[in-house]
Every structure is written in structure tokens, then in C-alpha cells.
Design a protein around this motif. Structure first.
Motif, mmCIF file in Angstrom:
data_model
loop_
_atom_site.group_PDB
_atom_site.id
_atom_site.type_symbol
_atom_site.label_atom_id
_atom_site.label_comp_id
_atom_site.label_asym_id
_atom_site.label_seq_id
_atom_site.Cartn_x
_atom_site.Cartn_y
_atom_site.Cartn_z
ATOM 1 N N LEU A 1 -64.785 -64.945 -25.223
ATOM 2 C CA LEU A 1 -64.647 -64.121 -26.425
ATOM 3 C C LEU A 1 -65.259 -64.828 -27.631
ATOM 4 N N ALA A 2 -65.054 -66.134 -27.717
ATOM 5 C CA ALA A 2 -65.605 -66.908 -28.831
ATOM 6 C C ALA A 2 -67.134 -66.884 -28.820
ATOM 7 N N ASN A 3 -67.732 -67.124 -27.657
ATOM 8 C CA ASN A 3 -69.194 -67.099 -27.577
ATOM 9 C C ASN A 3 -69.756 -65.695 -27.772
ATOM 10 N N PHE A 4 -69.043 -64.686 -27.302
ATOM 11 C CA PHE A 4 -69.449 -63.292 -27.487
ATOM 12 C C PHE A 4 -69.548 -62.989 -28.985
ATOM 13 N N ALA A 5 -68.492 -63.332 -29.732
ATOM 14 C CA ALA A 5 -68.489 -63.089 -31.180
ATOM 15 C C ALA A 5 -69.597 -63.880 -31.866
ATOM 16 N N ALA A 6 -69.763 -65.132 -31.473
ATOM 17 C CA ALA A 6 -70.799 -65.965 -32.088
ATOM 18 C C ALA A 6 -72.194 -65.428 -31.809
ATOM 19 N N ALA A 7 -72.434 -64.979 -30.584
ATOM 20 C CA ALA A 7 -73.758 -64.457 -30.229
ATOM 21 C C ALA A 7 -74.094 -63.201 -31.030
ATOM 22 N N LEU A 8 -73.118 -62.313 -31.196
ATOM 23 C CA LEU A 8 -73.372 -61.101 -31.989
ATOM 24 C C LEU A 8 -73.630 -61.436 -33.455
ATOM 25 N N ARG A 9 -72.834 -62.334 -33.992
ATOM 26 C CA ARG A 9 -73.022 -62.682 -35.406
ATOM 27 C C ARG A 9 -74.360 -63.397 -35.613
ATOM 28 N N GLN A 10 -74.695 -64.306 -34.709
ATOM 29 C CA GLN A 10 -75.952 -65.038 -34.830
ATOM 30 C C GLN A 10 -77.154 -64.103 -34.696
ATOM 31 N N THR A 11 -77.070 -63.154 -33.776
ATOM 32 C CA THR A 11 -78.192 -62.258 -33.509
ATOM 33 C C THR A 11 -78.409 -61.239 -34.618
ATOM 34 N N PHE A 12 -77.315 -60.686 -35.145
ATOM 35 C CA PHE A 12 -77.443 -59.572 -36.082
ATOM 36 C C PHE A 12 -77.079 -59.923 -37.521
ATOM 37 N N GLY A 13 -76.471 -61.079 -37.745
ATOM 38 C CA GLY A 13 -76.116 -61.470 -39.096
ATOM 39 C C GLY A 13 -74.985 -60.654 -39.697
ATOM 40 N N PHE A 14 -74.139 -60.084 -38.848
ATOM 41 C CA PHE A 14 -73.017 -59.299 -39.349
ATOM 42 C C PHE A 14 -72.084 -60.188 -40.176
ATOM 43 N N PHE A 15 -71.378 -59.586 -41.124
ATOM 44 C CA PHE A 15 -70.462 -60.302 -42.007
ATOM 45 C C PHE A 15 -69.291 -60.908 -41.230
ATOM 46 N N TRP A 16 -68.737 -60.141 -40.291
ATOM 47 C CA TRP A 16 -67.575 -60.594 -39.524
ATOM 48 C C TRP A 16 -67.635 -59.970 -38.132
ATOM 49 N N VAL A 17 -67.385 -60.782 -37.108
ATOM 50 C CA VAL A 17 -67.353 -60.306 -35.723
ATOM 51 C C VAL A 17 -66.179 -60.981 -35.035
ATOM 52 N N GLY A 18 -65.319 -60.184 -34.422
ATOM 53 C CA GLY A 18 -64.208 -60.801 -33.725
ATOM 54 C C GLY A 18 -63.402 -59.828 -32.894
ATOM 55 N N PHE A 19 -62.385 -60.367 -32.291
ATOM 56 C CA PHE A 19 -61.527 -59.610 -31.391
ATOM 57 C C PHE A 19 -60.099 -59.602 -31.891
ATOM 58 N N TYR A 20 -59.449 -58.471 -31.676
ATOM 59 C CA TYR A 20 -58.009 -58.362 -31.813
ATOM 60 C C TYR A 20 -57.480 -58.032 -30.424
ATOM 61 N N LEU A 21 -56.510 -58.809 -29.957
ATOM 62 C CA LEU A 21 -55.973 -58.676 -28.616
ATOM 63 C C LEU A 21 -54.662 -57.902 -28.652
ATOM 64 N N VAL A 22 -54.504 -56.976 -27.703
ATOM 65 C CA VAL A 22 -53.280 -56.186 -27.615
ATOM 66 C C VAL A 22 -52.147 -57.076 -27.115
ATOM 67 N N GLU A 23 -51.090 -57.148 -27.902
ATOM 68 C CA GLU A 23 -49.874 -57.880 -27.531
ATOM 69 C C GLU A 23 -48.700 -57.006 -27.914
ATOM 70 N N GLY A 24 -48.077 -56.384 -26.924
ATOM 71 C CA GLY A 24 -46.961 -55.491 -27.220
ATOM 72 C C GLY A 24 -47.433 -54.321 -28.064
ATOM 73 N N GLY A 25 -46.789 -54.113 -29.194
ATOM 74 C CA GLY A 25 -47.117 -52.981 -30.051
ATOM 75 C C GLY A 25 -48.023 -53.313 -31.201
ATOM 76 N N GLU A 26 -48.773 -54.406 -31.090
ATOM 77 C CA GLU A 26 -49.680 -54.754 -32.190
ATOM 78 C C GLU A 26 -50.929 -55.455 -31.672
ATOM 79 N N LEU A 27 -51.888 -55.579 -32.558
ATOM 80 C CA LEU A 27 -53.107 -56.326 -32.278
ATOM 81 C C LEU A 27 -52.977 -57.693 -32.931
ATOM 82 N N ILE A 28 -53.299 -58.724 -32.173
ATOM 83 C CA ILE A 28 -53.217 -60.105 -32.648
ATOM 84 C C ILE A 28 -54.633 -60.658 -32.755
ATOM 85 N N LEU A 29 -54.921 -61.328 -33.856
ATOM 86 C CA LEU A 29 -56.238 -61.912 -34.079
ATOM 87 C C LEU A 29 -56.622 -62.837 -32.937
#
Length: 167
Positions: A37-65
Motif C-alpha cells: 500500500l505504501a509503495n502503491f501510494a508513492a508510485a501514484l504520487r511520484q508519477t502524477f504529482g497529486f497533492f495527496w494519495v493514500g488509503f483508508y482501511l475499513v475497521e469496524g464501522g469506520e475508515l482508519i488512515l
């Protein structure tokens, strides 16, 4: 694959085409979820220059950074709240041209102007995370190019998520 991307395309479509096989190779060389997940986010940000790229993981009834690249982010998002929580509940990609116009938008950063959020599924089809990408430009994402490409990209992650039997 060495931990270096080789990209020659200047337009977004070409960069998506060139990055995909390199990212697939990178993910196939590591069995653990978090480094991928870390390399996935880094590759997208490096390739496209997006401001923020990341994942929120489902944990119970919420998304966790989860792993991300960019400024400090919101740590927890309730089910159905903001763009990420809505994409999770509706199990669909959301393209938001202007985050200020999205009802209930959660502003983790005032610099974010547009956003795309893509649900990530495990091998059984269950939403286990969302890929969240923010741009500091208005209307930076399209349903015609970015949505299908990023949906194709996140399918690479499905086998990495453990199957869960909780609801």
C-alpha cells in the motif's frame, strides 16, 4: 523490478499505461499488505504529482488512515461521511471536481480542491479500503480516464487483503 519507475509519457493516459506493469511487478515481489500500500501510494504520487494519495482501511464501522503520501491527514472517518465514507458505503468510485461543493466534505487540508475515491475490494468482493487521491487543482479527475484506470489499479491489491468473515 528495482525501486525506480521508468516513465516517458507526458500525458496522463500514457503515464497510466506505463506505470501499470511496473506497479504490478513491484506488488508481486512483496507479500505483505502495508509495504505494498505504501509503495502503491508513492508510485501514484511520484508519477502524477497529486497533492495527496493514500488509503483508508475499513475497521469496524469506520475508515482508519493507512499508508499515504502527502500532508498530515484525518485519522478516522465514520461510515458514510465525506467523500471517502460515501464511496465506501455506496461501493462506487466518486469523482469530485470541487470538494467545496460536496455535501459533508471533510477538509483534512484546505489545499485540496478536487478528489477521487476508489473502493478497494478483497478477493471475495468486499470493500476493505478506499484509495483517496486529492488534487490542489479544481476538476483534476475524470470519470472517463482516471476512474477506470484507478479501478484497474486497485484490483492489483485484492489478493493482498486477508479474507474476513466479520460484517
Amino acid at each position: 523490478m528495482a525501486e525506480e519507475l521508468k516513465l516517458s509519457g507526458i500525458d496522463r493516459r500514457t503515464r497510466y499505461e506505463e506505470l501499470y506493469p511496473q506497479l504490478a511487478a513491484l506488488l508481486s515481489s512483496e507479500p505483505l499488505l502495508l509495504p505494498n500500500l505504501a509503495n502503491f501510494a508513492a508510485a501514484l504520487r511520484q508519477t502524477f504529482g497529486f497533492f495527496w494519495v493514500g488509503f483508508y482501511l475499513v475497521e469496524g464501522g469506520e475508515l482508519i488512515l493507512g499508508p499515504f503520501q502527502g500532508d498530515i491527514a484525518c485519522t478516522r472517518i465514520c461510515r458514510g461521511r465525506g467523500v471517502c465514507g460515501t464511496a465506501w458505503v455506496e461501493d462506487r468510485t466518486l469523482v469530485v471536481p470541487d470538494v467545496e461543493a460536496f455535501p459533508g466534505h471533510i477538509a483534512c487540508s484546505s489545499a485540496s480542491r478536487s478528489e477521487i475515491v476508489v473502493p478497494v475490494h478483497d478477493a471475495s468482493g468486499r470493500v476493505v479500503a478506499v484509495l483517496d487521491i486529492d488534487s490542489d487543482e479544481l476538476d483534476d479527475f475524470t470519470a472517463e480516464l482516471d476512474a477506470p484506470e484507478l479501478e484497474r489499479y486497485v484490483r492489483l491489491l485484492s489478493p493482498l487483503f486477508p479474507l474476513r468473515d466479520d460484517t
